[in-house]
Write a protein that holds these residues in place. Structure first.
Motif, short mmCIF file in Angstrom:
data_model
loop_
_atom_site.label_atom_id
_atom_site.label_comp_id
_atom_site.label_asym_id
_atom_site.label_seq_id
_atom_site.Cartn_x
_atom_site.Cartn_y
_atom_site.Cartn_z
N TRP A 245 -21.58 -32.39 -6.27
CA TRP A 245 -22.84 -32.00 -6.93
C TRP A 245 -22.76 -32.47 -8.39
CZ3 TRP A 245 -20.56 -29.18 -3.14
CH2 TRP A 245 -21.38 -28.75 -2.09
N PRO A 246 -22.87 -33.77 -8.65
CA PRO A 246 -22.60 -34.31 -9.98
C PRO A 246 -23.75 -34.21 -10.98
CG PRO A 246 -23.12 -36.11 -8.49
CD PRO A 246 -23.13 -34.85 -7.67
N VAL A 247 -24.92 -33.75 -10.55
CA VAL A 247 -26.10 -33.75 -11.42
C VAL A 247 -26.40 -32.32 -11.85
CG1 VAL A 247 -28.57 -34.27 -11.61
CG2 VAL A 247 -27.06 -35.79 -10.29
N THR A 248 -26.54 -32.13 -13.17
CA THR A 248 -26.98 -30.83 -13.73
C THR A 248 -28.40 -30.98 -14.23
OG1 THR A 248 -24.76 -30.20 -14.42
CG2 THR A 248 -26.58 -29.09 -15.51
N ALA A 249 -29.24 -30.01 -13.89
CA ALA A 249 -30.60 -29.97 -14.42
C ALA A 249 -30.88 -28.57 -14.95
CB ALA A 249 -31.62 -30.34 -13.35
N VAL A 250 -31.74 -28.51 -15.96
CA VAL A 250 -32.17 -27.24 -16.55
C VAL A 250 -33.68 -27.14 -16.37
CG1 VAL A 250 -32.18 -25.77 -18.60
CG2 VAL A 250 -30.31 -27.41 -18.24
N LEU A 251 -34.13 -26.00 -15.85
CA LEU A 251 -35.56 -25.77 -15.62
C LEU A 251 -35.99 -24.55 -16.41
CD1 LEU A 251 -35.60 -26.18 -11.74
CD2 LEU A 251 -36.21 -27.91 -13.42
N TRP A 252 -37.15 -24.65 -17.05
CA TRP A 252 -37.77 -23.51 -17.72
C TRP A 252 -39.08 -23.19 -17.01
CZ3 TRP A 252 -35.36 -27.46 -20.33
CH2 TRP A 252 -34.31 -27.10 -21.20
N ASN A 284 -40.23 -17.67 -19.88
CA ASN A 284 -39.41 -16.47 -19.77
C ASN A 284 -38.38 -16.50 -18.65
OD1 ASN A 284 -41.35 -16.32 -17.75
ND2 ASN A 284 -41.78 -14.14 -18.04
N LEU A 285 -38.17 -17.66 -18.03
CA LEU A 285 -37.14 -17.80 -17.01
C LEU A 285 -36.48 -19.17 -17.15
CD1 LEU A 285 -35.95 -16.23 -14.51
CD2 LEU A 285 -37.40 -17.72 -13.11
N MET A 286 -35.14 -19.19 -17.13
CA MET A 286 -34.40 -20.45 -17.22
C MET A 286 -33.40 -20.53 -16.09
SD MET A 286 -31.95 -21.94 -20.26
CE MET A 286 -30.51 -21.06 -19.64
N LEU A 287 -33.28 -21.72 -15.50
CA LEU A 287 -32.32 -21.96 -14.44
C LEU A 287 -31.48 -23.19 -14.77
CD1 LEU A 287 -35.33 -21.34 -12.83
CD2 LEU A 287 -33.62 -20.84 -11.07
N VAL A 288 -30.20 -23.12 -14.47
CA VAL A 288 -29.31 -24.27 -14.52
C VAL A 288 -28.86 -24.52 -13.09
CG1 VAL A 288 -27.20 -25.26 -15.44
CG2 VAL A 288 -28.57 -23.70 -16.85
N VAL A 289 -29.06 -25.75 -12.60
CA VAL A 289 -28.75 -26.06 -11.21
C VAL A 289 -27.83 -27.27 -11.14
CG1 VAL A 289 -30.94 -25.11 -10.42
CG2 VAL A 289 -30.79 -27.56 -10.92
N TRP A 290 -27.01 -27.30 -10.09
CA TRP A 290 -26.19 -28.47 -9.77
C TRP A 290 -26.75 -29.10 -8.50
CZ3 TRP A 290 -20.18 -27.74 -10.46
CH2 TRP A 290 -19.88 -27.62 -11.84
N LEU A 291 -26.93 -30.42 -8.52
CA LEU A 291 -27.55 -31.15 -7.42
C LEU A 291 -26.65 -32.28 -6.95
CD1 LEU A 291 -31.10 -31.49 -9.03
CD2 LEU A 291 -30.37 -29.75 -7.35
N ARG A 292 -26.81 -32.66 -5.68
CA ARG A 292 -26.05 -33.80 -5.15
C ARG A 292 -26.58 -35.12 -5.71
NH1 ARG A 292 -22.51 -32.75 -1.12
NH2 ARG A 292 -22.66 -30.75 -0.02
#
Length: 367
Positions: A245-252, A284-292
Motif C-alpha cells: 500500500w505505497p500511496v498515502t492520501a489525505v481527505l478533508w 470537520n472530518l479528516m482521513l489519512v488512507v493508504w492505497l495500493r
C-alpha cells in the motif's frame, strides 16, 4: 544495506503483521504462529529493524487522548526551502507527523500539546520560525475515531491470528473531557519508561530495568500497568514502500454535526483508513488512507461520500512522509533517525505519589 532492503519476503511481512497484533510477543509465540524457529524470527526482526524497514515504538494510549491537544497545520512553503522546512519541523519533539503533499499547502504537520495555549506557542515559535514558511492554517482535533495503530498488513491467515489472539488484549475505557487522567503514581518513572519504549518497544525487561535503574520485577509491573490502563500503547510500524500500500492520501470532508460521530465510526472500519478524526473549522472530518495504487482514490472517495452525509471537499496525495511518530524517514519510508516526543501529558495528579508497584500486581505478570 540496499541488498537487505530489497530482500523482504512473505515471512518478513507475516512477522511484521504478527508484531502489529502483539508488539511484545515472545519469539516462541511468534515462531509458533508463523511456523518458523524462534531464533529465525528473532534474526529476521533484527535485520528488519537494523535497516529501518520495521520498528516497534510507543505512543500515548487512548486513556490519555482527551488530556492533550492534537493540532494539524497545513503549511505553505517557499519551493526552494521546502526540504529545510520539513526537516526543521520533523526534528521538533512535539511534532508527530510531517507529510509533503500535493496542493496549495505543501506540508501537513501534526503536533501534540498539553493545552490550546501550548498550540499557540508552537504555531508562533516553532512553525512560524521554520525556514521558508510563508503561511499556515491550523485546526485542532476534537474527536479521534481511528488511529494508525489499527492499520494492519494482511499477511496472516485466520489460524495464525488465532494463535496470536492471546497476546492482543482488548482494553476498553478511557477518559472523558474534564476528568483527571488515571493516577499512575511516580510520574518520573512513567516518563522514563515512555521514552525507553519509544526508542524500542520490544526492549527486553532486563535492559529496561538496567537503563531505568530499578529491578526487573518492578519494570514488569510498571509496563503492565501502563498498558493495562491504556496510558501507553505499543505499535509496530513498517516502511510503507514494502507494504503493498505505497500511496498515502489525505481527505478533508464536511459532515452535518448530528451525523459526525456515526460517520466517523463507520469510516474508521474501512481497511484502507489509517486515521479518521474530527477537526475544528468548516472541514470537520479528516482521513489519512493508504492505497495500493493512486487510481483507487476516486473509488474510495465515492465510497466515503456514501456515508452519512459526508461530502469530501478537498484531497491531497502525500509525495513523501518526512516523519512518522518518533521516526525520521527517508524517501523509501525507512527509519533513518529518531526524534522522540519531549514529554507525555501529566499522568499523575496531586495526591497520587504512591509507587506504581503498590498495585497488587504480581511481579510475574507478563507485559
Amino acid at each position: 544495506m540496499q541488498e537487505s532492503f530489497s530482500a523482504v519476503d512473505e515471512v518478513d511481512l507475516a512477522l511484521i503483521n504478527a508484531l502489529q497484533v502483539t508488539p511484545r510477543a515472545s519469539w516462541a509465540q511468534l515462531g509458533k504462529a508463523l511456523a518458523i524457529d524462534p531464533a529465525t524470527a528473532a534474526r529476521r526482526w533484527e535485520r528488519l529493524r537494523e535497516v529501518g524497514l520495521a520498528w516497534v515504538t510507543c505512543v500515548l494510549g487512548p486513556a490519555l487522548h482527551t488530556y492533550f491537544c492534537m493540532a494539524y497545520a497545513e503549511v505553505a512553503c517557499e519551493p526552494a526551502r521546502l526540504d529545510a522546512a520539513g526537516d526543521f519541523l520533523a526534528r521538533h519533539g512535539s511534532v508527530r507527523y510531517v507529510y509533503h503533499l500535493t496542493g496549495s499547502h505543501q506540508l501537513l504537520v501534526a503536533s501534540s500539546h498539553r493545552t490550546p495555549a501550548e498550540v499557540s506557542g508552537h504555531l508562533a515559535q516553532v512553525l512560524a520560525a521554520a525556514p521558508g514558511v510563508r503561511s499556515y492554517r491550523a485546526e485542532l482535533r476534537t474527536v479521534g475515531f481511528g488511529e494508525s495503530s489499527r492499520w494492519r498488513l494482511r499477511s496472516l491467515d485466520a489460524a495464525q491470528r488465532g494463535l496470536l489472539a492471546g497476546g492482543a488484549v482488548d482494553r476498553r475505557g478511557g477518559g472523558s473531557a474534564g476528568q483527571s487522567p488515571p493516577a499512575l503514581g511516580s510520574e518520573g518513572a512513567y516518563q522514563e519508561l515512555y521514552q525507553l519504549l519509544q526508542e524500542d518497544g520490544r526492549m527486553p525487561f532486563a535492559q529496561l530495568a538496567r537503563r531505568s535503574g530499578v529491578s526487573e520485577p518492578t519494570v514488569r509491573r510498571r509496563v503492565k500497568l501502563l498498558l493495562d490502563q491504556r496510558l501507553l500503547r505499543l505499535r509496530c510500524e513498517v516502511a510503507q514502500s514494502v507494504t503493498g500500500w505505497p500511496v498515502t492520501a489525505v481527505l478533508w470532508a464536511t459532515v452535518p454535526p448530528e451525523q459526525l460521530d456515526v460517520a466517523g465510526r463507520a469510516l474508521t472500519v474501512l481497511p484502507d483508513v489509517r486515521v479518521c478524526c474530527a477537526l475544528t473549522g468548516p472541514r470537520n472530518l479528516m482521513l489519512v488512507v493508504w492505497l495500493r495504487t493512486l487510481d483507487e482514490l476516486p473509488a474510495l472517495e465515492a465510497r466515503i461520500a456514501r456515508q452519512h452525509g459526508v461530502v469530501v471537499v478537498d484531497r491531497a496525495v502525500c509525495l513523501r512522509t518526512v516523519k512518522q511518530m518518533d521516526r525520521l524517514l527517508d524517501a523509501d519510508g525507512r527509519a533513518v533517525g529518531f526524534a522522540p516526543a519531549l514529554l507525555a501529558p501529566a499522568a499523575a495528579q496531586q495526591g497520587a505519589e504512591q509507587e506504581m508497584g503498590d498495585t497488587g500486581l504480581s511481579p510475574a505478570d507478563p507485559a
